[in-house]
Write an enzyme that holds these catalytic residues in place. Structure first.
Site, PDB file in Angstrom:
ATOM      1  NE  ARG A 245      -0.525   0.295   4.965  1.00 50.79           N
ATOM      2  CZ  ARG A 245      -0.771   1.064   5.999  1.00 50.79           C
ATOM      3  NH1 ARG A 245      -1.700   2.003   5.918  1.00 50.79           N
ATOM      4  NH2 ARG A 245      -0.123   0.920   7.125  1.00 50.79           N
TER       5      ARG A 245
ATOM      6  CD  GLU B  65     -15.682   3.364   0.299  1.00 52.37           C
ATOM      7  OE1 GLU B  65     -14.702   3.412   1.082  1.00 52.37           O
ATOM      8  OE2 GLU B  65     -16.854   3.537   0.686  1.00 52.37           O
TER       9      GLU B  65
ATOM     10  CG  HIS C 176      -5.923  -1.506   4.571  1.00 47.18           C
ATOM     11  ND1 HIS C 176      -5.382  -0.501   3.801  1.00 47.18           N
ATOM     12  CD2 HIS C 176      -5.593  -1.227   5.857  1.00 47.18           C
ATOM     13  CE1 HIS C 176      -4.737   0.351   4.581  1.00 47.18           C
ATOM     14  NE2 HIS C 176      -4.836  -0.060   5.830  1.00 47.18           N
TER      15      HIS C 176
ATOM     16  CG  ASP D 119      -8.497  -2.654  10.666  1.00 51.74           C
ATOM     17  OD1 ASP D 119      -8.209  -2.230  11.801  1.00 51.74           O
ATOM     18  OD2 ASP D 119      -8.224  -2.033   9.627  1.00 51.74           O
TER      19      ASP D 119
ATOM     20  NE  ARG E 231      -3.170  -2.072   9.271  1.00 53.43           N
ATOM     21  CZ  ARG E 231      -3.956  -2.155  10.331  1.00 53.43           C
ATOM     22  NH1 ARG E 231      -4.860  -3.134  10.402  1.00 53.43           N
ATOM     23  NH2 ARG E 231      -3.857  -1.281  11.313  1.00 53.43           N
TER      24      ARG E 231
END
Length: 312
Positions: free
Chosen positions: A10, A58, A109, A117, A167
């Site tokens: 990323r 989005e 991610h 997460d 990530r």
């Protein structure tokens, strides 16, 4: 022995956008209130007038990107994979895929390695979703060098592209003069005659380590980096399957619909071969440290090694 350099793809994505922003004046970057996480903030700092924060929306961002593409811009719409591929699927399909617009989707991610997460953000279905959209190119870079090369290739490629970034910091494995990135072309990283290991994303480095462990046991494993899931490098996969007679696919994605399914679709039709798919089984993830989750879900080098040993 020097420590292996590691960087999250990323971050490579953000750096690449900023680097190529000066070269391509029609490059525009959109984000969904995640510029810090997706690393598009690097581009924003250099080219603020060409960075658009669409907010936590989005679906709307996909429509904006589609509109920009019709004006000759090269828009990169960026968000977490769960939202870019999942939440916005209908808009990506109908507003970008159906008219075959020149939109690039930078999805960060992705996979189990999102870590703490948890399951709601650990998208292991995105490659499967994007593969089903007619004309969509799907790219899963394995390291920093490949991620930057993939961004450059996507900019120069005409048509919708889905690029998957992670990530977790991963080893740089393509730092050599022979490395060349080409959309739709896999890379043989190691020759072998006993079994073919085909991997994508962060699993390429893990698979290379597993191959070394197999070598110590007298197993000669061929390792292929398939960075482009669609279009798949059919010639390379078929050649390897005929050469070794056994194929193992390794991906940080569900075993349903991803790299393994793409390989099996091809082999079942053109070269029936015994195949083992290593990936996330039919299950959701959970919250925890990324490296520990990779181990728990059987995606680390030691687990790959043991599964391949059992397979052959």
């Amino acid at each position: 022995m020097s420590e292996v350099k590691k960087i999250a793809t990323r971050v490579s994505y953000g750096n690449a956008l900023a680097e190529y922003g000066a070269e391509y004046e029609n490059l525009v970057v959109l984000d969904a209130d995640l510029a810090g996480a997706t690393q598009t903030g690097i581009f924003k700092k250099a080219f603020s007038e060409r960075h658009i924060d669409c907010g936590i929306a989005e679906c709307n961002m996909a429509g904006i990107a589609a509109g920009l593409a019709t004006t000759g811009k090269i828009p990169f719409m960026s968000s977490f994979a769960m939202f870019a591929a999942g939440r916005a699927f209908e808009q990506v399909r109908n507003s970008i895929g159906y008219p075959h617009l020149n939109v690039k989707i930078g999805a960060t991610h992705a996979g189990i390695s999102v870590g703490e997460d948890g399951a709601s953000h650990q998208c292991c279905e995105d490659v499967a979703l994007m593969r089903t959209i007619p004309g969509m190119t799907v790219i899963v870079p394995s390291d920093d060098i490949e991620a930057k090369a993939a961004v450059k290739a996507a900019i120069e490629f005409e048509g919708p592209c889905y690029l998957r970034f992670g990530r977790l910091a991963v080893p740089v494995i393509n730092d050599n003069d022979e490395y060349k990135f080409e959309i739709g072309k896999g890379i043989v990283l190691r020759e072998g005659k006993d079994v073919t290991l085909i991997a994508s994303g962060l699993e390429v480095a893990e698979t290379l380590e597993a191959a070394k462990m197999l070598e110590a046991d007298g197993v000669d494993a061929k390792v292929i980096n398939i960075h482009t899931i669609k279009p798949l490098d059919e010639d390379l996969v078929l050649e390897a399957a005929k050469q070794t007679g056994k194929v193992v696919t390794v991906e940080e994605h569900s075993v349903i619909g991803g790299l393994g399914s793409a390989v099996c679709d091809l082999l079942s039709e053109k070269c029936p071969t015994k195949v083992l798919k290593i990936g996330v089984e039919d299950t959701f993830g959970e919250s925890g440290p990324a490296v520990e989750l990779i181990k728990k879900y059987g995606l680390d080098a030691a687990s790959i090694y043991q599964k391949v040993k059992n397979f052959i």
